[in-house]
Design a protein around this motif. Structure first.
Motif, PDB file in Angstrom:
ATOM      1  N   GLU A   1     -11.546   3.420  -1.226  1.00 44.59           N
ATOM      2  CA  GLU A   1     -13.008   3.338  -1.130  1.00 44.59           C
ATOM      3  C   GLU A   1     -13.380   2.157  -0.225  1.00 44.59           C
ATOM      4  OE1 GLU A   1     -14.735   5.625  -2.629  1.00 44.59           O
ATOM      5  OE2 GLU A   1     -13.160   6.465  -3.909  1.00 44.59           O
ATOM      6  N   ASP A   2     -14.616   2.190   0.293  1.00 43.51           N
ATOM      7  CA  ASP A   2     -15.077   1.095   1.148  1.00 43.51           C
ATOM      8  C   ASP A   2     -15.004  -0.249   0.432  1.00 43.51           C
ATOM      9  OD1 ASP A   2     -15.557   2.741   3.279  1.00 43.51           O
ATOM     10  OD2 ASP A   2     -17.679   3.049   2.820  1.00 43.51           O
ATOM     11  N   ALA A   3     -15.329  -0.247  -0.872  1.00 46.83           N
ATOM     12  CA  ALA A   3     -15.319  -1.499  -1.649  1.00 46.83           C
ATOM     13  C   ALA A   3     -13.918  -2.093  -1.739  1.00 46.83           C
ATOM     14  CB  ALA A   3     -15.870  -1.244  -3.052  1.00 46.83           C
ATOM     15  N   GLU A   4     -12.890  -1.233  -1.681  1.00 45.32           N
ATOM     16  CA  GLU A   4     -11.508  -1.703  -1.811  1.00 45.32           C
ATOM     17  C   GLU A   4     -10.979  -2.335  -0.525  1.00 45.32           C
ATOM     18  OE1 GLU A   4     -10.248   1.617  -5.175  1.00 45.32           O
ATOM     19  OE2 GLU A   4      -9.799   1.971  -3.067  1.00 45.32           O
ATOM     20  N   LYS A   5     -11.683  -2.123   0.583  1.00 46.75           N
ATOM     21  CA  LYS A   5     -11.237  -2.708   1.849  1.00 46.75           C
ATOM     22  C   LYS A   5     -11.278  -4.228   1.808  1.00 46.75           C
ATOM     23  CE  LYS A   5     -12.259   1.211   4.843  1.00 46.75           C
ATOM     24  NZ  LYS A   5     -13.044   1.738   5.987  1.00 46.75           N
ATOM     25  N   GLU A   6     -12.119  -4.765   0.937  1.00 45.61           N
ATOM     26  CA  GLU A   6     -12.207  -6.214   0.763  1.00 45.61           C
ATOM     27  C   GLU A   6     -10.874  -6.780   0.258  1.00 45.61           C
ATOM     28  OE1 GLU A   6     -14.330  -9.717   1.213  1.00 45.61           O
ATOM     29  OE2 GLU A   6     -14.959  -7.677   1.718  1.00 45.61           O
ATOM     30  N   GLN A   7     -10.131  -5.941  -0.508  1.00 43.29           N
ATOM     31  CA  GLN A   7      -8.853  -6.378  -1.072  1.00 43.29           C
ATOM     32  C   GLN A   7      -7.740  -6.419  -0.020  1.00 43.29           C
ATOM     33  OE1 GLN A   7      -8.621  -3.277  -3.992  1.00 43.29           O
ATOM     34  NE2 GLN A   7      -9.531  -4.525  -5.611  1.00 43.29           N
ATOM     35  N   LEU A   8      -8.010  -5.894   1.167  1.00 36.70           N
ATOM     36  CA  LEU A   8      -6.985  -5.815   2.210  1.00 36.70           C
ATOM     37  C   LEU A   8      -6.950  -7.056   3.098  1.00 36.70           C
ATOM     38  CD1 LEU A   8      -7.589  -2.130   3.402  1.00 36.70           C
ATOM     39  CD2 LEU A   8      -6.017  -2.926   1.630  1.00 36.70           C
ATOM     40  N   LYS A   9      -7.919  -7.953   2.919  1.00 31.77           N
ATOM     41  CA  LYS A   9      -8.083  -9.090   3.833  1.00 31.77           C
ATOM     42  C   LYS A   9      -6.843  -9.966   3.960  1.00 31.77           C
ATOM     43  CE  LYS A   9     -13.062  -9.855   4.067  1.00 31.77           C
ATOM     44  NZ  LYS A   9     -14.174 -10.791   3.740  1.00 31.77           N
ATOM     45  N   ASN A  10      -6.191 -10.251   2.858  1.00 29.80           N
ATOM     46  CA  ASN A  10      -5.053 -11.171   2.877  1.00 29.80           C
ATOM     47  C   ASN A  10      -3.703 -10.460   2.843  1.00 29.80           C
ATOM     48  OD1 ASN A  10      -6.742 -13.499   2.880  1.00 29.80           O
ATOM     49  ND2 ASN A  10      -7.108 -13.188   0.693  1.00 29.80           N
ATOM     50  N   ILE A  11      -3.710  -9.146   3.102  1.00 28.99           N
ATOM     51  CA  ILE A  11      -2.468  -8.369   3.076  1.00 28.99           C
ATOM     52  C   ILE A  11      -1.897  -8.282   4.490  1.00 28.99           C
ATOM     53  CG2 ILE A  11      -1.483  -6.093   2.636  1.00 28.99           C
ATOM     54  CD1 ILE A  11      -3.531  -5.732   0.419  1.00 28.99           C
ATOM     55  N   ILE A  12      -0.576  -8.393   4.602  1.00 31.95           N
ATOM     56  CA  ILE A  12       0.108  -8.276   5.891  1.00 31.95           C
ATOM     57  C   ILE A  12       0.347  -6.798   6.190  1.00 31.95           C
ATOM     58  CG2 ILE A  12       2.267  -8.779   7.112  1.00 31.95           C
ATOM     59  CD1 ILE A  12       2.427 -11.360   5.401  1.00 31.95           C
ATOM     60  N   PHE A  13      -0.170  -6.337   7.342  1.00 35.81           N
ATOM     61  CA  PHE A  13       0.009  -4.940   7.749  1.00 35.81           C
ATOM     62  C   PHE A  13       1.223  -4.838   8.669  1.00 35.81           C
ATOM     63  CE2 PHE A  13      -4.130  -4.758   6.039  1.00 35.81           C
ATOM     64  CZ  PHE A  13      -4.446  -3.424   5.800  1.00 35.81           C
ATOM     65  N   VAL A  14       2.089  -3.873   8.362  1.00 40.19           N
ATOM     66  CA  VAL A  14       3.347  -3.710   9.103  1.00 40.19           C
ATOM     67  C   VAL A  14       3.367  -2.332   9.757  1.00 40.19           C
ATOM     68  CG1 VAL A  14       5.854  -3.819   8.983  1.00 40.19           C
ATOM     69  CG2 VAL A  14       4.485  -5.134   7.353  1.00 40.19           C
ATOM     70  N   SER A  15       3.603  -2.308  11.059  1.00 40.39           N
ATOM     71  CA  SER A  15       3.605  -1.053  11.820  1.00 40.39           C
ATOM     72  C   SER A  15       4.981  -0.794  12.413  1.00 40.39           C
ATOM     73  CB  SER A  15       2.562  -1.138  12.937  1.00 40.39           C
ATOM     74  OG  SER A  15       2.798  -0.154  13.928  1.00 40.39           O
ATOM     75  N   ILE A  16       5.357   0.473  12.455  1.00 43.93           N
ATOM     76  CA  ILE A  16       6.675   0.842  12.986  1.00 43.93           C
ATOM     77  C   ILE A  16       6.710   0.839  14.510  1.00 43.93           C
ATOM     78  CG2 ILE A  16       6.360   3.355  13.134  1.00 43.93           C
ATOM     79  CD1 ILE A  16       9.215   3.545  11.831  1.00 43.93           C
ATOM     80  N   GLY A  17       5.515   0.850  15.160  1.00 39.64           N
ATOM     81  CA  GLY A  17       5.499   0.867  16.622  1.00 39.64           C
ATOM     82  C   GLY A  17       4.091   0.897  17.180  1.00 39.64           C
ATOM     83  N   PRO A  18       3.957   0.879  18.505  1.00 42.75           N
ATOM     84  CA  PRO A  18       2.645   0.755  19.145  1.00 42.75           C
ATOM     85  C   PRO A  18       1.679   1.906  18.858  1.00 42.75           C
ATOM     86  CG  PRO A  18       4.387   1.196  20.763  1.00 42.75           C
ATOM     87  CD  PRO A  18       5.053   0.872  19.487  1.00 42.75           C
ATOM     88  N   ILE A  19       2.178   3.112  18.698  1.00 41.45           N
ATOM     89  CA  ILE A  19       1.283   4.243  18.422  1.00 41.45           C
ATOM     90  C   ILE A  19       0.638   4.067  17.054  1.00 41.45           C
ATOM     91  CG2 ILE A  19       1.098   6.744  18.263  1.00 41.45           C
ATOM     92  CD1 ILE A  19       1.921   5.649  21.050  1.00 41.45           C
ATOM     93  N   THR A  20       1.445   3.706  16.072  1.00 41.06           N
ATOM     94  CA  THR A  20       0.929   3.464  14.720  1.00 41.06           C
ATOM     95  C   THR A  20      -0.009   2.256  14.722  1.00 41.06           C
ATOM     96  OG1 THR A  20       2.982   4.368  13.811  1.00 41.06           O
ATOM     97  CG2 THR A  20       1.618   3.083  12.313  1.00 41.06           C
ATOM     98  N   SER A  21       0.343   1.232  15.490  1.00 36.76           N
ATOM     99  CA  SER A  21      -0.502   0.042  15.592  1.00 36.76           C
ATOM    100  C   SER A  21      -1.864   0.392  16.172  1.00 36.76           C
ATOM    101  CB  SER A  21       0.164  -1.017  16.481  1.00 36.76           C
ATOM    102  OG  SER A  21       1.349  -1.490  15.889  1.00 36.76           O
TER     103      SER A  21
END
Length: 510
Positions: free
Chosen positions: A451-471
């Motif tokens: 949900e949109d409200a849950e996006k606030e919980q993503l602020k301090n999370i490290i996002f990991v991508s397998i490559g440039p397309i996913t990024s």
């Protein structure tokens, strides 16, 4: 009627890698599995799909079934002619009440076997860097139940005798720790004797507190240590400073969400857990094969193609399953050359005994595959691309520019995994450190599930991508990846995460 049989199986201390080979064998054969709170639920993956799984977990103040009812359940299922596995944390005959269950089976003339498990009394200290014996410290060891009420009129525990033993291991004793420490000191044990208390031993959320007999109860209370935990008392605890190997792993205690399909998540989870991470397998996508007349017709016409191209592991698996569904085998590919997008796809093919003719040198993307093809003469060559329904059109367009006659065969489609929604919400609320994305579809469906409200919980999370397309897809949703793999494989992804936590060396750190 066929006579059943019961296996009393030790599930080990928690780490599924410490489960025994014989335990795995009988789980694979079981019709019914009756399992405990401390048995790692991942062991149930060894069960056949149709096996009945019954949870009878017991923890302080919450018993699913009394022991007498568990005994009756074992007898009842065995009398139905079923192979029954009683899966118990640790070892079934070490404070596991396995002896009582065996007695119940003997009384009813039910055949049974005991499959010992690695006990937490030995394994948990080892994972905390504490050998329970050492020739320079002690050659005596006692394992004691700590689950005994302080106000019990006559204790079965001889604290005077225990005070003279080098290493003491108390299981299920964290609640009674103040009483245990007090009684040992009263019977002459040095108040400065080193003590360690280890919660959730052998798994990545292991937590260890050290102190002395005099202050350990206070320290445990301060750190919030609760059951399940074990207590180690003795001079060997001093060795933890030198031998603390498990809690020193590079990703120890890091909480990581894996968004791959349920079938693919385990490989990534296994590699991250080897580095000490706590992994939550929350698939955002699921793969569904496309079975229609066009697919079946093209399967019948494979001999007309010069090349078949696979751009994913799922493409290989689905294609071959469809081939078999039509009553064909690998001979249908005779004379056809095969190209793959990268190492993971290559490995899946080779597991089926098929060795691809073409693979990009390093760039495991559609562009990388086009570059590999560009060195060949493709004029008027017939190429079939077996792939997902929705993906980028770079490959077919560029191959046509090189003179090939290209047909695209959508062999499967990725759909959102709605059943992950509640679990994802719960895990995000608890807090995680990293989220891994292995394709654009995992990204898109991840953001559909929250949900949109849950996006606030993503602020301090490290996002990991397998490559440039996913990024690139992540950026479309307003999130910059912190880690991007240099090699677009699971191994490359894991390496980039490890490097990130080792002073940000290697990988592409955003």
């Amino acid at each position: 009627m066929k006579k059943g049989k019961v296996y009393l199986v030790g599930a080990g201390p928690g780490d599924p890698g410490l489960f025994t080979l014989k335990g795995k064998k009988v789980l694979e054969e079981a019709d019914v599995v009756i399992y405990d709170y401390l048995a790692n639920p991942r062991l149930l993956d060894f069960c056949k799909e149709e096996a009945e799984k019954i949870y009878v977990g017991k923890k302080a103040g919450a018993h699913t079934l009394p022991q007498e009812e568990i005994n009756k359940l074992l007898v009842e299922k065995a009398k139905e002619g079923k192979i029954v596995v009683r899966l118990k944390g640790g070892d079934p005959f070490l404070f596991g009440r396995g002896g009582e269950e065996a007695e119940a089976l003997v009384e009813e003339n039910i055949p049974f076997e005991v499959v010992p498990g690695i006990t937490s009394a030995i394994a948990v200290p080892a994972y905390a860097g504490i050998p329970v014996t050492h020739r320079d410290y002690t050659s005596t060891l006692a394992i004691i139940t700590g689950h005994e009420a302080e106000n019990k009129e006559e204790s079965k525990i001889d604290f005077l005798a225990l005070s003279k033993i080098g290493t003491l291991i108390f299981l299920m004793g964290v609640k009674n720790l103040p009483y245990i420490a007090k009684r040992l000191i009263e019977e002459g044990k040095n108040p400065n004797t080193p003590v360690a208390v280890i919660q959730w031993g052998t798994i990545p959320n292991q937590k260890t507190v050290t102190g002395t007999l005099e202050n350990i109860a206070e320290k445990v209370k301060e750190k919030g240590i609760t059951a399940p935990a074990i207590i180690i008392i003795g001079e060997v605890v001093k060795l933890r400073e030198k031998f603390n190997w498990f809690e020193s792993k590079p990703l120890f205690g890091k909480k990581i969400i894996i968004t791959r399909t349920r079938e693919q998540a385990s490989k990534l989870a296994e590699k991250l857990e080897e580095l000490g991470a706590i992994c939550y397998e929350i698939p955002t996508i699921k793969v569904e094969p496309i079975l229609n007349e066009k697919v079946f017709q093209m399967i019948e016409e494979l001999s007309k193609y010069d090349w078949i191209v696979f751009t994913s592991e799922n493409g290989v698996k689905t294609f071959l399953k469809t081939l078999w569904k039509k009553g064909k085998d690998l001979r249908a590919l005779g004379g056809v050359k095969i190209a793959v997008i990268g190492k993971a796809t290559k490995n899946v093919l080779e597991n089926y005994g098929i060795f691809p003719d073409l693979i990009p040198e390093k760039d495991y993307t559609q562009e990388g595959l086009v570059s590999a093809f560009s060195k060949l003469d493709l004029k008027n060559k017939y190429i079939l691309i077996a792939r997902a329904k929705e993906t980028r059109e770079v490959l077919p367009e560029k191959l046509r520019e090189l003179g090939a006659k290209v047909e695209v065969l959508p062999i499967y489609e990725t759909k959102i995994c709605e059943e992950s929604k509640e679990k994802l919400k719960e895990i995000l609320k608890e807090g995680v450190d990293l989220i891994t994305f292995t394709s654009s579809s995992t990204v898109k469906n991840f953001f559909k599930l929250i949900e949109d409200a849950e996006k606030e919980q993503l602020k301090n999370i490290i996002f990991v991508s397998i490559g440039p397309i996913t990024s690139s897809t992540l950026k479309e949703f307003g999130f910059e990846p912190h880690i991007e793999a240099e090699e677009y494989t699971i191994e490359g992804l894991v390496r980039a995460i490890e490097n990130y936590f080792s002073k940000n060396e290697g990988g592409v750190i955003k």
